[in-house]
Design a protein around this motif. Structure first.
Motif, PDB file in Angstrom:
ATOM      1  N   LEU A   7      74.958  57.793  52.098  1.00  0.00           N
ATOM      2  CA  LEU A   7      74.825  59.066  52.818  1.00  0.00           C
ATOM      3  C   LEU A   7      73.781  59.986  52.181  1.00  0.00           C
ATOM      4  N   ALA A   8      73.407  59.676  50.923  1.00  0.00           N
ATOM      5  CA  ALA A   8      72.556  60.599  50.165  1.00  0.00           C
ATOM      6  C   ALA A   8      71.077  60.348  50.437  1.00  0.00           C
ATOM      7  N   GLY A   9      70.647  60.457  51.690  1.00  0.00           N
ATOM      8  CA  GLY A   9      69.228  60.312  52.012  1.00  0.00           C
ATOM      9  C   GLY A   9      68.440  61.413  51.328  1.00  0.00           C
ATOM     10  N   PRO A  10      67.172  61.143  50.940  1.00  0.00           N
ATOM     11  CA  PRO A  10      66.426  62.137  50.176  1.00  0.00           C
ATOM     12  C   PRO A  10      66.288  63.481  50.895  1.00  0.00           C
ATOM     13  N   SER A  11      66.130  63.468  52.222  1.00  0.00           N
ATOM     14  CA  SER A  11      65.862  64.759  52.844  1.00  0.00           C
ATOM     15  C   SER A  11      67.104  65.646  52.792  1.00  0.00           C
ATOM     16  N   ARG A  12      68.290  65.072  52.970  1.00  0.00           N
ATOM     17  CA  ARG A  12      69.466  65.943  52.950  1.00  0.00           C
ATOM     18  C   ARG A  12      69.829  66.359  51.531  1.00  0.00           C
ATOM     19  N   VAL A  13      69.565  65.488  50.565  1.00  0.00           N
ATOM     20  CA  VAL A  13      69.836  65.882  49.187  1.00  0.00           C
ATOM     21  C   VAL A  13      68.886  67.010  48.785  1.00  0.00           C
ATOM     22  N   TRP A  14      67.615  66.867  49.188  1.00  0.00           N
ATOM     23  CA  TRP A  14      66.656  67.924  48.852  1.00  0.00           C
ATOM     24  C   TRP A  14      66.989  69.221  49.568  1.00  0.00           C
ATOM     25  N   SER A  15      67.379  69.135  50.832  1.00  0.00           N
ATOM     26  CA  SER A  15      67.720  70.372  51.543  1.00  0.00           C
ATOM     27  C   SER A  15      68.883  71.068  50.859  1.00  0.00           C
ATOM     28  N   ALA A  16      69.855  70.271  50.409  1.00  0.00           N
ATOM     29  CA  ALA A  16      70.991  70.861  49.694  1.00  0.00           C
ATOM     30  C   ALA A  16      70.518  71.527  48.409  1.00  0.00           C
ATOM     31  N   ALA A  17      69.618  70.850  47.697  1.00  0.00           N
ATOM     32  CA  ALA A  17      69.138  71.400  46.421  1.00  0.00           C
ATOM     33  C   ALA A  17      68.347  72.682  46.654  1.00  0.00           C
ATOM     34  N   PHE A  18      67.480  72.695  47.680  1.00  0.00           N
ATOM     35  CA  PHE A  18      66.702  73.903  47.970  1.00  0.00           C
ATOM     36  C   PHE A  18      67.645  75.065  48.296  1.00  0.00           C
ATOM     37  N   ALA A  19      68.644  74.785  49.139  1.00  0.00           N
ATOM     38  CA  ALA A  19      69.573  75.852  49.513  1.00  0.00           C
ATOM     39  C   ALA A  19      70.308  76.368  48.278  1.00  0.00           C
ATOM     40  N   GLN A  20      70.715  75.446  47.424  1.00  0.00           N
ATOM     41  CA  GLN A  20      71.462  75.807  46.213  1.00  0.00           C
ATOM     42  C   GLN A  20      70.615  76.688  45.292  1.00  0.00           C
ATOM     43  N   ALA A  21      69.316  76.393  45.243  1.00  0.00           N
ATOM     44  CA  ALA A  21      68.436  77.148  44.354  1.00  0.00           C
ATOM     45  C   ALA A  21      67.950  78.445  45.001  1.00  0.00           C
ATOM     46  N   GLY A  22      68.278  78.679  46.273  1.00  0.00           N
ATOM     47  CA  GLY A  22      67.799  79.882  46.950  1.00  0.00           C
ATOM     48  C   GLY A  22      66.381  79.740  47.480  1.00  0.00           C
ATOM     49  N   VAL A  23      65.906  78.502  47.607  1.00  0.00           N
ATOM     50  CA  VAL A  23      64.558  78.250  48.120  1.00  0.00           C
ATOM     51  C   VAL A  23      64.609  78.195  49.646  1.00  0.00           C
ATOM     52  N   ILE A  24      63.613  78.783  50.304  1.00  0.00           N
ATOM     53  CA  ILE A  24      63.515  78.706  51.766  1.00  0.00           C
ATOM     54  C   ILE A  24      62.780  77.420  52.100  1.00  0.00           C
ATOM     55  N   GLU A  25      63.389  76.570  52.896  1.00  0.00           N
ATOM     56  CA  GLU A  25      62.743  75.313  53.258  1.00  0.00           C
ATOM     57  C   GLU A  25      62.249  75.390  54.697  1.00  0.00           C
ATOM     58  N   THR A  26      61.007  75.026  54.916  1.00  0.00           N
ATOM     59  CA  THR A  26      60.483  75.024  56.284  1.00  0.00           C
ATOM     60  C   THR A  26      60.138  73.600  56.700  1.00  0.00           C
ATOM     61  N   ARG A  27      60.048  73.404  58.025  1.00  0.00           N
ATOM     62  CA  ARG A  27      59.742  72.059  58.518  1.00  0.00           C
ATOM     63  C   ARG A  27      58.264  71.758  58.448  1.00  0.00           C
ATOM     64  N   THR A  28      57.425  72.778  58.593  1.00  0.00           N
ATOM     65  CA  THR A  28      55.986  72.537  58.673  1.00  0.00           C
ATOM     66  C   THR A  28      55.218  73.516  57.793  1.00  0.00           C
ATOM     67  N   GLY A  29      53.956  73.157  57.566  1.00  0.00           N
ATOM     68  CA  GLY A  29      53.097  74.019  56.764  1.00  0.00           C
ATOM     69  C   GLY A  29      52.856  75.363  57.438  1.00  0.00           C
ATOM     70  N   LEU A  30      52.680  75.335  58.748  1.00  0.00           N
ATOM     71  CA  LEU A  30      52.429  76.564  59.489  1.00  0.00           C
ATOM     72  C   LEU A  30      53.630  77.515  59.380  1.00  0.00           C
ATOM     73  N   GLU A  31      54.826  76.931  59.525  1.00  0.00           N
ATOM     74  CA  GLU A  31      56.047  77.728  59.429  1.00  0.00           C
ATOM     75  C   GLU A  31      56.159  78.346  58.026  1.00  0.00           C
ATOM     76  N   MET A  32      55.768  77.571  57.012  1.00  0.00           N
ATOM     77  CA  MET A  32      55.818  78.060  55.636  1.00  0.00           C
ATOM     78  C   MET A  32      54.966  79.325  55.500  1.00  0.00           C
ATOM     79  N   LEU A  33      53.748  79.295  56.054  1.00  0.00           N
ATOM     80  CA  LEU A  33      52.865  80.458  55.934  1.00  0.00           C
ATOM     81  C   LEU A  33      53.388  81.633  56.766  1.00  0.00           C
ATOM     82  N   ASP A  34      53.987  81.343  57.898  1.00  0.00           N
ATOM     83  CA  ASP A  34      54.559  82.423  58.715  1.00  0.00           C
ATOM     84  C   ASP A  34      55.702  83.124  57.979  1.00  0.00           C
ATOM     85  N   VAL A  35      56.527  82.348  57.294  1.00  0.00           N
ATOM     86  CA  VAL A  35      57.622  82.972  56.543  1.00  0.00           C
ATOM     87  C   VAL A  35      57.056  83.821  55.404  1.00  0.00           C
TER      88      VAL A  35
END
Ligand code: ADP
Ligand code: MG
Length: 693
Positions: free
Chosen positions: A262-290
């Motif tokens: 169940l521990a696919g890299p994308s879900r483990v990373w999303s969990a880690a980002f959320a835990q660290a308070g990091v904002i995760e975006t799907r795309t580069g454009l979205e990242m710059l908009d945030v």
């Protein structure tokens, strides 16, 4: 990835005084020419090193770094890959503390390139010089006008946003678009193949220098755990925004436990980002908009958005999109509706979205009044002003910008965003808004994504949990037979769980029918019998579990049947426990290290797929939050069974410690843990260890 060397900070990269360009050139469009041009405005000294005959008639040109008088701080390298390791060695000999290697032709180019990259790494290690790249587009620092890159720099004002990008060409394209859209940066770093300077160290450095959002556009994160640790610290006081592409499952190892499956890299990373308070975006454009949303506006304190628009259609689309971001577009109170209605033309709507209709001569005043009323109402946490066609004009932009300025000097910190819906030719007209630091987003989709992230960031703000440092290593583990290569025996696994205070159902292992009957006699009835054999991985699927055994006869009969399943089978006798079936798991992620998981368990765990991950160790409080976040959390407290989540949280935290403390533990499955009102107990456990070391 090199570990950080004491005394070799990244200052030389961002604050050099004397810079040499090795491979400077006057050949149009070459990297050497772009570098020379981009560094021409630098306040410090720039020294071209080139083999061409007098390429820069106005400047002394050196044939080799050795010929440059005095020392240099930073060397930018744009020569063919084969020559790079030697140039970096010379740079170190010259006293330079950092190099930016623009040249490509390293690991990205196949096996010859691999060898060169290895040589480059060794040179960096041996000399202590810091190397950015290779295969990167360089570094910029707006605060001192440094542009040691082959990309264009900020056209006008320096900004506060920092951008770190692994991708060269795409990173440069994003950077260019951002500048086109008048986003300005503080520091821009292209990391390329990351032979030395990596993301975790950059995050730590940037976190200590500057103030705005820090963006990472990543493909890989080999120093993942260190990045996670830095992110926890930095994200507590500055927005850290990450877009990680390549979130495929390719890194996933062959998994035999439920947890690892169940521990696919994308879900483990999303969990880690959320835990660290990091904002995760799907795309580069979205990242710059945030980044734009959070650069100059305070984050919203909550999820309620007020919309003002001159088109019902776009208002409805924006509302739908905001709601799908988890935000609320609330109906104003009657009192507020009355105040709004008093300002509006006859067919306007004082609902939310507030619709100004087509009364375009009145727009400057209407937008201004409605924004003001919404901001002061206390009924919304952020405002989106849609400026569409007729209202996408300099006059309306100026009126909205002036209103925002008045509100902010009155101490009202409700952020304002503009959703700009008009042809490209009108972009200049949004200038007054941008000049006041009001984020302007094109079209509802980009607006809603950015406002969604900003609102979750602003209202969440539960960041920077403390983490206990790395605990001491526990006693060494010895592996024994009966579970297959790499898997601990039932008894060894139980021993390790015991050491960490994880409660197991009373159990014993035996080899014969009479021994099973004898062992069962010690337990409260009913008892459970299970077949233990390396080939019986999913015991119940293979007829290897007998539940509800109430008498000696039943135990004997089940024992005979199980022993007949496979040659060499042994018997696991247990008390039968009760409770909701929960899975608690641990896994070692190749980038993030120890990970802990909790989910609704039992044999259907993959189908239900209701699990939560976190980077270990976690405190029992953090574990309780994971449990609360399960989709089926409510089913744990159904009428007929009440689970006390605290016992479960203790087990999750203890397993997190176990995985964090034992480097050789690769996978742990506790499935199920039976959780009831007065305790939780593990009835099935498996542990795989790294038997190579
Ligand atoms: P496997 O996962 O290999 O099929 P388990 O030991 O998890 O084997 O047993 C399968 C199911 O049987 C569990 O999910 C649980 O529902 C039930 N079970 C197993 N052991 C016990 C026990 N000691 N008490 C109560 N139920 C049990
Ligand atoms: Mg099981």
């Amino acid at each position: 990835m090199l570990s950080r060397r004491p005394g070799t900070t990244l200052d030389a990269l961002f604050h050099p005084r004397r810079i040499a360009i090795v491979g400077a050139s006057d050949r149009p469009h070459s990297a050497g020419a772009l570098l020379w041009e981009n560094l021409s405005g630098f306040a410090g000294e720039v020294l071209p090193v080139s083999l061409s005959e007098r390429p820069f008639p106005d400047s002394p040109t050196y044939r080799s770094l050795r010929d440059v008088p005095g020392t240099v701080d930073l060397v930018v390298v744009a020569v063919p890959a084969a020559a790079v390791p030697a140039v970096v060695g010379e740079a170190a000999a010259k006293g330079a503390r950092a190099c930016v290697v623009i040249s490509g032709g390293f690991a990205e180019a196949g096996s010859d390139g691999d060898v060169l990259q290895q040589q480059l790494r060794q040179t960096a290690e041996a000399t202590g010089i810091r190397v950015l790249g290779p295969n990167c587009y360089g570094v910029q620092n707006a605060s001192n006008g440094l542009n040691a890159s082959i990309a264009p720099a900020n056209p006008e004002r320096p900004g506060t946003i920092s951008l770190v990008t692994q991708s060269g060409a795409y990173g440069m394209a994003l950077h260019t678009l951002a500048i086109d859209e008048q986003l300005s940066f503080d520091k821009v770093v292209a990391t390329g193949n990351k032979v030395d300077v990596g993301d975790a160290e950059l995050l730590e450095y940037l976190g200590g220098h500057g103030s705005g959002p820090i963006c990472f556009f990543l493909e890989s994160l080999p120093d993942g755990r260190a990045f996670f640790d830095s992110a926890r610290t930095v994200a507590a006081h500055r927005p850290v925004i990450v877009c990680r592409t390549g979130r495929s499952e390719s890194g996933r190892r062959a998994a035999r436990s439920h947890t690892a499956g169940l521990a696919g890299p994308s879900r483990v990373w999303s969990a880690a980002f959320a835990q660290a308070g990091v904002i995760e975006t799907r795309t580069g454009l979205e990242m710059l908009d945030v980044a734009r949303a959070l650069e100059q506006q305070p984050p919203p304190h909550g999820n309620r958005v007020g919309i003002v628009t001159n088109s019902g259609g776009v208002g409805v689309e924006l509302t739908d999109l905001l709601v799908s971001e988890g935000l609320d577009v609330p109906r104003p109170s009657d009192a507020l509706q009355q105040r709004l209605a008093a300002e509006l033309p006859p067919h306007g709507s004082a609902q939310n979205p507030v619709d100004l209709t087509t009364a375009w001569q009145l727009f400057p005043r209407l937008y201004s009044r409605v924004v003001d009323l919404l901001a002061r109402s206390g009924e919304v946490d952020s405002i989106v002003a849609v400026l569409l066609q007729r209202s996408a004009s300099t006059t309306v932009a100026t009126a909205v910008a002036d209103t925002a300025a008045r509100l902010s000097s009155a101490g009202i910190d409700v952020p304002l965003y503009v959703c700009w819906v008009a042809g490209r030719g009108s972009h200049e007209d949004a200038g007054p808004l941008r000049a006041r630091g009001i984020p302007v987003f094109e079209w509802p989709e980009r607006t809603a994504r950015a406002v969604g992230h900003a609102s979750r960031y602003g209202s969440g703000h539960t960041r920077g949990h403390t983490t206990s440092g790395k605990p001491e290593r526990a006693v060494p583990i010895e592996t024994t037979a009966d579970a297959g290569p790499g898997w601990l025996s039932v008894a060894d696994a139980a021993g390790l769980l015991d050491q960490h205070g994880i409660p197991l159902v009373p159990w014993s292992v035996c080899a014969t029918v009479p021994d099973a009957v004898l062992a069962a006699a010690d337990y409260r009835r009913p008892v459970v019998l299970k077949a233990v054999h390396a080939e019986l991985l999913h015991k119940s699927d293979q007829g290897g579990v007998a539940l509800g055994l109430d008498s000696d006869d039943q135990v004997a009969e089940a024992a005979r049947r199980l022993l007949g399943l496979r040659e060499g089978t042994r018997l696991l006798v247990q008390e039968q426990a009760q409770g909701a079936e929960v899975i608690v798991g641990g896994v070692r992620d190749p980038e993030l290290g120890p990970i802990v998981m909790v989910g609704l368990g039992g044999v259907d765990v993959e189908a239900t797929d209701d699990v939560q991950f976190a980077v270990a160790p976690v405190t029992p409080v953090e574990a309780a939050v994971m449990i609360r976040r399960l989709r089926g959390a409510a089913s744990l407290t159904r009428r007929d069974r009440t689970v006390d989540p605290n016992h479960l949280a203790e087990i999750v935290a203890a397993l997190g410690d176990l995985v964090a403390e034992n480097d050789d533990v690769l996978e742990v499955d506790l499935n199920p843990v039976l959780a009831g009102s007065d305790g939780a107990v593990v009835v099935d456990w498996r542990i795989r260890i790294d038997s190579s070391s």
